[in-house]
Motif scaffolding. Structure first.
Motif, PDB file in Angstrom:
ATOM      1  N   ILE A  78       0.932  -1.314   0.060  1.00 14.67           N
ATOM      2  CA  ILE A  78      -0.071   0.074   0.057  1.00 14.67           C
ATOM      3  C   ILE A  78       0.863   1.191  -0.092  1.00 14.67           C
ATOM      4  O   ILE A  78       1.977   1.253   0.396  1.00 14.67           O
ATOM      5  CB  ILE A  78      -0.981  -0.016   1.215  1.00 14.67           C
ATOM      6  CG1 ILE A  78       0.019   0.017   2.501  1.00 14.67           C
ATOM      7  CG2 ILE A  78      -1.993  -1.288   1.220  1.00 14.67           C
ATOM      8  CD1 ILE A  78      -1.057   0.536   3.933  1.00 14.67           C
ATOM      9  N   ARG A  79       0.280   2.306  -0.434  1.00 17.15           N
ATOM     10  CA  ARG A  79       0.828   3.760  -0.305  1.00 17.15           C
ATOM     11  C   ARG A  79       0.158   4.408   0.707  1.00 17.15           C
ATOM     12  O   ARG A  79      -0.873   4.375   0.637  1.00 17.15           O
ATOM     13  CB  ARG A  79       1.016   4.546  -1.784  1.00 17.15           C
ATOM     14  CG  ARG A  79       1.817   3.752  -2.596  1.00 17.15           C
ATOM     15  CD  ARG A  79       2.040   4.586  -3.838  1.00 17.15           C
ATOM     16  NE  ARG A  79       2.703   5.941  -3.573  1.00 17.15           N
ATOM     17  CZ  ARG A  79       4.038   6.028  -3.421  1.00 17.15           C
ATOM     18  NH1 ARG A  79       4.863   4.857  -3.727  1.00 17.15           N
ATOM     19  NH2 ARG A  79       4.668   7.084  -3.157  1.00 17.15           N
ATOM     20  N   GLN A  80       0.788   4.962   1.779  1.00 19.60           N
ATOM     21  CA  GLN A  80       0.193   5.863   2.641  1.00 19.60           C
ATOM     22  C   GLN A  80       1.117   6.916   3.158  1.00 19.60           C
ATOM     23  O   GLN A  80       2.506   6.941   2.961  1.00 19.60           O
ATOM     24  CB  GLN A  80      -0.003   4.894   3.947  1.00 19.60           C
ATOM     25  CG  GLN A  80       1.174   4.256   4.331  1.00 19.60           C
ATOM     26  CD  GLN A  80       0.876   3.335   5.630  1.00 19.60           C
ATOM     27  OE1 GLN A  80       1.576   2.667   6.332  1.00 19.60           O
ATOM     28  NE2 GLN A  80      -0.678   3.141   6.111  1.00 19.60           N
ATOM     29  N   THR A  81       0.617   7.912   3.806  1.00 16.85           N
ATOM     30  CA  THR A  81       1.214   9.248   4.354  1.00 16.85           C
ATOM     31  C   THR A  81       1.639   8.657   5.626  1.00 16.85           C
ATOM     32  O   THR A  81       0.288   8.518   6.319  1.00 16.85           O
ATOM     33  CB  THR A  81       0.428  10.642   4.246  1.00 16.85           C
ATOM     34  OG1 THR A  81       0.191  10.627   2.583  1.00 16.85           O
ATOM     35  CG2 THR A  81       1.119  11.558   4.913  1.00 16.85           C
ATOM     36  N   VAL A  82       2.490   8.824   6.010  1.00 13.89           N
ATOM     37  CA  VAL A  82       2.981   8.682   7.492  1.00 13.89           C
ATOM     38  C   VAL A  82       3.822   9.508   8.087  1.00 13.89           C
ATOM     39  O   VAL A  82       4.506  10.600   7.493  1.00 13.89           O
ATOM     40  CB  VAL A  82       3.973   7.185   7.444  1.00 13.89           C
ATOM     41  CG1 VAL A  82       3.235   5.966   6.975  1.00 13.89           C
ATOM     42  CG2 VAL A  82       5.347   7.317   6.685  1.00 13.89           C
ATOM     43  N   SER A  83       3.619   9.629   9.369  1.00 14.62           N
ATOM     44  CA  SER A  83       4.440  10.913  10.165  1.00 14.62           C
ATOM     45  C   SER A  83       5.633  10.536  10.870  1.00 14.62           C
ATOM     46  O   SER A  83       6.173  11.149  11.317  1.00 14.62           O
ATOM     47  CB  SER A  83       3.313  11.299  11.169  1.00 14.62           C
ATOM     48  OG  SER A  83       2.814  10.259  12.159  1.00 14.62           O
ATOM     49  N   GLY A  84       5.680   8.958  10.779  1.00 18.70           N
ATOM     50  CA  GLY A  84       7.288   8.618  11.433  1.00 18.70           C
ATOM     51  C   GLY A  84       7.368   7.083  11.174  1.00 18.70           C
ATOM     52  O   GLY A  84       6.499   6.570  10.567  1.00 18.70           O
ATOM     53  N   ASP A  85       8.273   6.595  11.856  1.00 16.78           N
ATOM     54  CA  ASP A  85       8.484   5.274  11.623  1.00 16.78           C
ATOM     55  C   ASP A  85       8.516   4.495  12.889  1.00 16.78           C
ATOM     56  O   ASP A  85       8.529   4.995  14.193  1.00 16.78           O
ATOM     57  CB  ASP A  85      10.003   5.011  11.320  1.00 16.78           C
ATOM     58  CG  ASP A  85      10.572   5.231  10.027  1.00 16.78           C
ATOM     59  OD1 ASP A  85       9.628   5.050   9.209  1.00 16.78           O
ATOM     60  OD2 ASP A  85      11.739   5.847   9.675  1.00 16.78           O
ATOM     61  N   PHE A  86       7.753   3.334  12.998  1.00 19.80           N
ATOM     62  CA  PHE A  86       7.441   2.498  14.182  1.00 19.80           C
ATOM     63  C   PHE A  86       8.922   1.748  14.321  1.00 19.80           C
ATOM     64  O   PHE A  86       9.373   0.891  13.508  1.00 19.80           O
ATOM     65  CB  PHE A  86       6.459   1.447  14.020  1.00 19.80           C
ATOM     66  CG  PHE A  86       5.271   2.232  14.234  1.00 19.80           C
ATOM     67  CD1 PHE A  86       4.765   2.116  15.459  1.00 19.80           C
ATOM     68  CD2 PHE A  86       4.312   2.588  13.239  1.00 19.80           C
ATOM     69  CE1 PHE A  86       3.552   2.573  15.886  1.00 19.80           C
ATOM     70  CE2 PHE A  86       3.191   2.938  13.699  1.00 19.80           C
ATOM     71  CZ  PHE A  86       2.705   3.178  14.726  1.00 19.80           C
ATOM     72  N   VAL A  87       9.546   1.906  15.626  1.00 23.14           N
ATOM     73  CA  VAL A  87      10.746   1.353  15.967  1.00 23.14           C
ATOM     74  C   VAL A  87      10.673   0.630  17.286  1.00 23.14           C
ATOM     75  O   VAL A  87      10.120   1.082  18.062  1.00 23.14           O
ATOM     76  CB  VAL A  87      11.998   2.589  16.205  1.00 23.14           C
ATOM     77  CG1 VAL A  87      13.114   2.000  16.548  1.00 23.14           C
ATOM     78  CG2 VAL A  87      12.071   3.308  14.910  1.00 23.14           C
ATOM     79  N   THR A  88      10.969  -0.593  17.309  1.00 28.37           N
ATOM     80  CA  THR A  88      11.283  -1.357  18.469  1.00 28.37           C
ATOM     81  C   THR A  88      12.751  -0.910  19.121  1.00 28.37           C
ATOM     82  O   THR A  88      13.696  -1.193  18.565  1.00 28.37           O
ATOM     83  CB  THR A  88      11.172  -2.733  18.173  1.00 28.37           C
ATOM     84  OG1 THR A  88      10.064  -3.293  17.189  1.00 28.37           O
ATOM     85  CG2 THR A  88      11.178  -3.755  19.325  1.00 28.37           C
TER      86      THR A  88
END
Length: 590
Positions: free
Chosen positions: A436-446
C-alpha cells in the motif's frame, strides 16, 4: 576532585594489604557482628539462603540508596515495582522455560544433587585434562551439553566428589521455582529469576507514561530466585538474592550518541576484552571499537562510579567483555563488572545491549505492539508491505485467541518468511500480504535495551572483603572494617567515659540523631572495648563525653582509620561531623 572521591581513594590506599584466610575471617566477623547469618540456622540451615542481621540490613539499605542516587536520581531512571511471582506466559516469551536450565546429576550412594558440568570440569582440571562440554548445536554461546557431559563421566569414571560413590544419569534441571496462583491447580506461576521481565511486560504503559518518547530508563530493585542445584560459595551464589536493574530503552539508530557522554568520556576503567587488556578511558574504548557504542560505555562508567563509591577497590575491579562463545544470542555486546575476592574474580554486575529481543518476544507472545512511533520532521508518502488479517479464517481456527492473533498480524511490517505467533506458524490462509501507499508521520521502531544489572548481595560481600583490615593498636591486634562513610551502617558512635556522664552523653546522642546522622549510643564495657566494637562494624567516628565536657562543653572525636582524636565544641559538633563524613577526618580536623 570531589571530597567523597578523594576520601574513597584514601581508604583504598590504606587497604592495600594481604591477609591469610581472609574469606574465613570476613565471614566470621560478619556472623559475629550481625552482618550476615545463615538462614534457619536453628534447623540446620539451608544452602543458598542467608539473613541480613541488624548491621547488615542497614549496610544493604545504604548500598541500595547509593545505587538509587546514581541511577534513579542521577540518571532519571524512574523506579517501578513488579511482583516476584510471574505468570507462565512471561517466561515462555523470555525463553526461561526452555533455556534457563543447568545440568544435574545425583550420587547413587548419598543422593547428593550436583551440578554435572562443574563436577566434570573440576575433575578434569585437577588432572590437567582439557575438555569441551559445549553443545555443538548452539553456535552463539557455550551451553554445556548433557550428552557430552555424560560421555565424559562415563569415559573417566568420575565419581561423587562428596562420598566417592557412582553418579547417576545427567539431565536438565530448570532453575525457576514453580508455584500456582490461586487454590488447587489454578494458573501456573514461577518466582522470577530476574527483575527485568516485569519491566518488559509493563512496556506499553511505560511508553505512554513517558509520552511515547525515547530514550527513557526504568529501574527496579527487588528479590529474584534461582533454584541453584548445589550452591557452595556462601553469599556468592544464592537461591534468593537482590537485584538492582536498569532497562534503558533507546532508538537503535542513536546508540552511539549518548547526550551526556562527555561527562564520562575520560573515565578510566580496567578492561579485559578479546582484543585488549589494560586501562583505557571509555571514550578511547569506544573509538577503538572495544566497547560497541556510547550508550554501553556510558553505563559502564556509571557502574564504575557506583562500585568505587560503595567501597569496591578500584585496583580489584575490572570490566570483562563476554567472549563470543559465552555471549547471549540476542546481545550485541556484553560486559561483566568483576571484583577480585578470595573466591577469585566474581561477577558483580552485567552491562548488556539486549537489542530488541525481549520486546519482540513479548510482542509475539502477547500479540500487543511493543514499538514506538518516532516522528519525522514532516510527514512522508511511502510504499509499505503490510499484513492484513483474515478474520473469516482466524475466527474458526483460533477461536478465543483470534482477536489477539489478528492484532499481532496487524503490527507486522515487511514480513520475512513464516509468521510465528505463540511459538507456532500462522497458516498463510489467515492473512494477506499487501503493498500500500500511505502518508506516514514517522517510523515504528522497536527500542533496543541497554541493561546494567547488579547483584547487590555479591557486591556487599566484595566490599566487606575489600574493607577488612587488621592492625596493631597499643600492642593489641585490632580488626577494623574500613567502610566508606557513604555506606557505613553507623556513622557516629557516642560514648560516656564513665557512667556518671551518661545523661550528658544521651543529650549529645539525641542532638546528633535529630540532625539526621546514623548514630549509636554505647555505655557498656571499657572505652577501649567500645572503640573495638565500632571499628569492627566500620563506624567512621566516635564521640566521647568526658569530664572536660562538663567544664567547657567540648567532646572528643576519634577517627576509626588513624585512631587520632580532636576536640570539638558541642555547638559545632554536627557541622564538624558532617564535614568529616564528606571530606575525611584529617581535612576537617586540621
Amino acid at each position: 576532585m570531589g571530597g567523597k572521591e578523594e576520601l574513597v581513594m584514601q581508604l583504598d590506599k590504606r587497604r592495600d594489604i594481604s591477609i591469610d584466610g581472609l574469606k574465613a575471617r570476613v565471614l566470621e566477623l560478619a556472623k559475629r557482628r550481625g552482618f550476615l547469618w545463615p538462614s534457619y540456622e536453628i534447623y540446620g540451615g539451608v544452602a543458598g539462603l542467608w539473613d541480613y542481621g541488624p548491621v547488615g540490613a542497614m549496610l544493604k539499605h545504604r548500598v541500595e540508596s547509593a545505587w538509587r542516587d546514581i541511577f534513579v536520581v542521577g540518571e532519571s531512571a524512574l523506579p517501578i515495582e513488579t511482583p516476584t511471582i510471574g505468570v507462565e506466559e512471561v517466561f515462555l516469551a523470555s525463553g526461561h522455560l526452555s533455556n534457563f536450565v543447568d545440568l544435574i546429576v545425583e550420587c547413587v550412594n548419598c543422593q547428593t544433587a550436583l551440578r554435572a558440568d562443574h563436577v566434570v570440569t573440576e575433575y578434569l582440571k585437577s588432572r590437567g585434562i582439557a575438555a569441551d562440554l559445549c553443545d555443538p548445536d548452539i553456535a552463539d554461546a557455550c551451553v554445556p551439553s548433557s550428552e557430552k557431559t555424560q560421555e565424559l563421566i562415563d569415559s573417566y569414571d568420575i565419581m561423587c566428589p562428596d562420598c566417592g560413590g557412582p553418579l547417576g544419569k545427567v539431565h536438565d534441571f530448570n532453575l525457576m521455582f514453580t508455584t500456582h496462583i490461586g487454590p488447587g491447580t489454578q494458573r501456573k506461576g514461577y518466582l522470577r529469576p530476574e527483575t527485568a521481565q516485569g519491566i518488559f511486560a509493563d512496556f506499553p504503559r511505560l511508553l505512554r507514561f513517558y509520552r511515547d518518547r525515547l530514550p527513557f530508563g526504568v529501574a527496579q530493585i527487588g528479590k529474584s530466585y534461582r533454584n541453584e542445584i548445589s550452591p557452595r560459595q556462601g553469599v556468592i551464589r544464592l537461591r534468593e538474592f537482590t537485584q538492582a536493574e536498569v532497562e534503558v530503552f533507546v532508538d537503535p539508530r542513536e546508540k552511539n550518541h549518548h547526550p551526556r557522554f562527555d561527562e564520562v568520556a575520560n573515565v578510566e576503567i580496567n578492561i579485559l576484552s578479546k582484543d585488549f587488556a589494560g586501562t583505557a578511558s571509555v571514550k578511547a574504548a569506544c573509538e577503538r571499537n572495544i566497547i560497541a557504542h556510547e550508550y554501553l560505555a556510558y553505563h559502564i562508567a556509571r557502574c564504575r562510579e557506583f562500585f568505587t563509591r560503595v567501597g569496591v577497590r578500584e585496583s580489584r575491579l575490572r570490566f570483562r567483555q563476554h567472549l563470543p562463545d559465552e555471549m547471549a544470542h540476542y546481545a550485541v555486546d556484553c560486559w561483566d563488572a568483576e571484583g577480585l575476592t578470595q573466591h577469585g574474580w566474581i561477577e558483580l554486575a552485567g552491562i548488556a545491549d539486549r537489542t530488541d529481543y525481549d520486546l519482540k518476544q513479548h510482542e509475539r507472545q502477547s500479540g500487543l505492539q511493543m514499538a514506538v512511533l518516532v516522528p519525522y520532521d514532516e510527514p512522508k508518502e511511502v510504499e509499505r508491505i503490510i499484513v492484513r488479517p483474515n478474520m473469516g479464517y482466524l475466527g474458526p481456527k483460533y477461536k478465543g485467541k483470534a482477536k489477539q492473533v489478528a492484532a499481532f498480524l496487524s503490527t507486522i511490517r515487511d514480513p520475512e518468511g513464516p509468521i510465528v505467533f505463540d511459538g507456532r506458524i500462522v497458516d498463510p490462509e489467515g492473512y494477506a500480504i499487501e503493498t500500500i501507499r500511505q502518508t506516514v508521520s514517522g517510523d515504528f521502531v522497536t527500542p533496543h535495551v541497554i541493561e546494567p544489572s547488579f547483584g547487590i548481595d555479591r557486591s556487599i560481600y566484595t566490599l566487606l572483603e575489600h574493607a577488612y583490615d587488621e592492625d596493631t593498636i597499643d600492642g593489641e591486634r585490632r580488626i577494623v572494617l574500613r567502610l566508606s562513610p557513604d555506606i557505613a551502617p553507623v556513622e557516629v558512635a557516642v560514648f560516656p567515659l564513665v557512667k556518671v556522664l551518661n545523661e550528658k552523653a544521651l543529650e549529645v546522642f539525641r542532638l546528633l540523631r535529630r540532625a539526621g546522622l546514623l548514630v549509636e549510643y554505647d555505655d557498656s564495657g571499657t572505652i577501649g572495648r567500645r572503640y573495638r566494637r565500632q571499628d569492627e562494624i566500620g563506624t567512621p567516628f566516635a564521640v566521647t563525653i568526658d569530664h572536660e565536657t562538663t567544664e567547657n562543653s567540648t567532646v572528643t572525636i576519634r577517627d576509626r582509620d588513624t585512631t587520632k582524636q580532636v576536640r570539638s565544641s558541642i555547638e559545632s559538633l554536627v557541622d564538624v561531623l558532617r564535614g568529616m563524613l564528606v571530606r575525611g577526618f584529617d581535612r576537617i580536623s586540621s
